[in-house]
Write a protein that holds these residues in place. Structure first.
Motif, short mmCIF file in Angstrom:
data_model
loop_
_atom_site.label_atom_id
_atom_site.label_comp_id
_atom_site.label_asym_id
_atom_site.label_seq_id
_atom_site.Cartn_x
_atom_site.Cartn_y
_atom_site.Cartn_z
N VAL A 243 9.89 -30.42 -27.85
CA VAL A 243 10.42 -31.20 -26.76
C VAL A 243 11.68 -30.95 -26.69
O VAL A 243 12.04 -30.66 -25.51
CB VAL A 243 10.08 -32.64 -27.20
CG1 VAL A 243 10.87 -33.71 -26.27
CG2 VAL A 243 8.65 -33.17 -27.40
N ALA A 244 12.60 -30.64 -27.59
CA ALA A 244 13.95 -30.46 -27.30
C ALA A 244 14.10 -29.23 -26.43
O ALA A 244 15.07 -29.05 -25.98
CB ALA A 244 14.86 -30.15 -28.67
N ARG A 245 13.26 -28.24 -26.70
CA ARG A 245 13.25 -26.85 -25.90
C ARG A 245 12.98 -27.25 -24.46
O ARG A 245 13.20 -26.74 -23.60
CB ARG A 245 12.60 -25.78 -26.65
CG ARG A 245 12.73 -24.37 -25.99
CD ARG A 245 11.77 -23.38 -26.60
NE ARG A 245 10.32 -23.76 -26.63
CZ ARG A 245 9.52 -23.27 -25.72
NH1 ARG A 245 9.92 -22.76 -24.50
NH2 ARG A 245 8.18 -23.61 -25.71
N LEU A 246 11.82 -27.90 -24.37
CA LEU A 246 10.87 -27.90 -23.21
C LEU A 246 11.48 -28.93 -22.13
O LEU A 246 11.22 -28.82 -20.95
CB LEU A 246 9.43 -28.17 -23.40
CG LEU A 246 8.58 -27.26 -24.23
CD1 LEU A 246 7.30 -27.88 -24.29
CD2 LEU A 246 8.46 -25.85 -23.21
N ALA A 247 11.99 -29.96 -22.63
CA ALA A 247 12.43 -31.06 -21.95
C ALA A 247 13.69 -30.63 -20.71
O ALA A 247 13.39 -30.87 -19.67
CB ALA A 247 13.15 -32.21 -22.56
N PRO A 248 14.61 -30.06 -21.25
CA PRO A 248 15.63 -29.29 -20.35
C PRO A 248 15.00 -28.42 -19.07
O PRO A 248 15.22 -28.43 -17.98
CB PRO A 248 16.62 -28.62 -20.85
CG PRO A 248 16.40 -29.18 -22.42
CD PRO A 248 15.02 -29.54 -22.64
N VAL A 249 13.86 -27.55 -19.64
CA VAL A 249 13.28 -26.80 -18.66
C VAL A 249 12.45 -27.34 -17.53
O VAL A 249 12.44 -27.09 -16.51
CB VAL A 249 12.38 -25.67 -19.75
CG1 VAL A 249 11.83 -24.57 -18.52
CG2 VAL A 249 13.52 -24.92 -20.32
N VAL A 250 11.70 -28.50 -18.06
CA VAL A 250 10.93 -29.18 -17.47
C VAL A 250 11.57 -30.14 -16.45
O VAL A 250 11.23 -29.99 -15.23
CB VAL A 250 9.88 -29.99 -18.30
CG1 VAL A 250 8.86 -30.77 -17.13
CG2 VAL A 250 8.96 -29.01 -19.17
N THR A 251 12.78 -30.89 -16.75
CA THR A 251 13.47 -31.74 -16.01
C THR A 251 14.23 -30.69 -14.81
O THR A 251 14.06 -31.21 -13.71
CB THR A 251 14.28 -32.26 -16.68
OG1 THR A 251 15.17 -31.51 -17.51
CG2 THR A 251 13.63 -33.40 -17.42
N ALA A 252 14.58 -29.61 -15.12
CA ALA A 252 15.38 -28.69 -14.35
C ALA A 252 14.34 -28.17 -13.22
O ALA A 252 14.78 -27.96 -11.90
CB ALA A 252 15.95 -27.64 -15.10
#
Length: 266
Positions: A243-252
């Motif tokens: 989640v820590a890696r994916l969350a910034p990518v998905v929100t962007a």
């Protein structure tokens, strides 16, 4: 590879009381269409009658007329949803435009995360999955199991739509019975409200095996006038869902799709 649809007749929780003068033909059509789900793509008269609350004679009469215009396909005394629904779905302007704009973002997100990526839309009762790009590493089975539509409260996409969507929708979903899909599904109203508040604060939603055991997801909203009209969701096996890696990518990606869709809409 993606696929699409965008025509929602979802009112599965409401049965029609046969014989009431207030029951319109259109209402009967709607509940018959809503009786179908991914686990039961083909239904006989007895099961349609049970699911809708209509008499068999009424189901037979209305379903026969629906088959005649393409809303249903008839196979003897069994029925499935007709191709006309798909054709009509492709004509919904906002859904069609958003799907077209989203294609690049879905593909980029799938390549970046190497996981399965899904575009979801809000229906009356459920999340509607409209486009998907499967992971090259496997794990697309999770999306296959929930293909089509799923309850709002069970997954990341639904929670993102509730948190950033119409408050009336969130209130209606939270106040209704919350069905359980796995032992991790949130079924307590107060816990769901707290979860939605956290989603609003952090800007994304997380599914931790709440929809399909062994799988999780991270989802971000696509906004129009600050209201969620869709979601971008990355899903995969929980053991590799960082989640820590994916969350910034998905929100962007969600913000980028929001921006691009706004430009297209003018």
């Amino acid at each position: 590879m993606g696929f699409g649809f965008g025509f929602d007749f979802d009112e599965r929780t409401t049965a029609v009381t046969d014989g009431s003068e207030s029951d319109s033909l259109l209402r009967k059509v709607r509940v018959i269409l809503s009786a179908f789900d991914n686990g039961s793509p083909v239904l006989g008269l007895s099961e349609l009658a049970r699911r809708t609350g209509l008499a068999k004679t009424t189901v037979h009469r209305v379903a026969t007329d629906m088959a005649g215009i393409g809303l249903l396909n008839r196979q003897g005394r069994r029925y499935e949803l007709g191709s006309l629904l798909f054709e009509l779905g492709q004509r919904v302007p906002r859904t069609r435009a958003l799907r077209l704009v989203a294609a690049r973002h879905l593909e980029d997100l799938a390549l970046t995360t190497r996981e399965t990526v899904v575009l979801g839309f809000p229906g009356d009762q459920d999340v509607l999955f409209a486009e998907k790009y499967y992971s090259q590493r496997g794990g697309g089975v999770a999306v296959s199991q929930v293909e089509g539509r799923v309850p709002f409260h069970c997954g990341a996409s639904g929670k993102a739509l509730l948190a950033f969507g119409d408050p009336a929708l969130a209130a209606r979903v939270v106040s209704a019975p919350l069905s359980r899909r796995t032992r991790w599904t949130i079924t307590e109203p107060e816990r769901l409200r707290a979860e939605l508040e956290q989603v609003r604060r952090q800007g994304y939603a997380v599914d931790r095996q709440e929809l399909v055991a062994g799988f999780g997801a991270v989802s971000a909203p696509v906004l129009v006038a600050d209201v969620a009209v869709a979601t971008l969701t990355v899903t995969g096996p929980v053991e590799r869902l960082d989640v820590a890696r994916l969350a910034p990518v998905v929100t962007a990606a969600g913000r980028a799709l929001t921006r691009d869709f706004k430009e297209v809409r003018g």
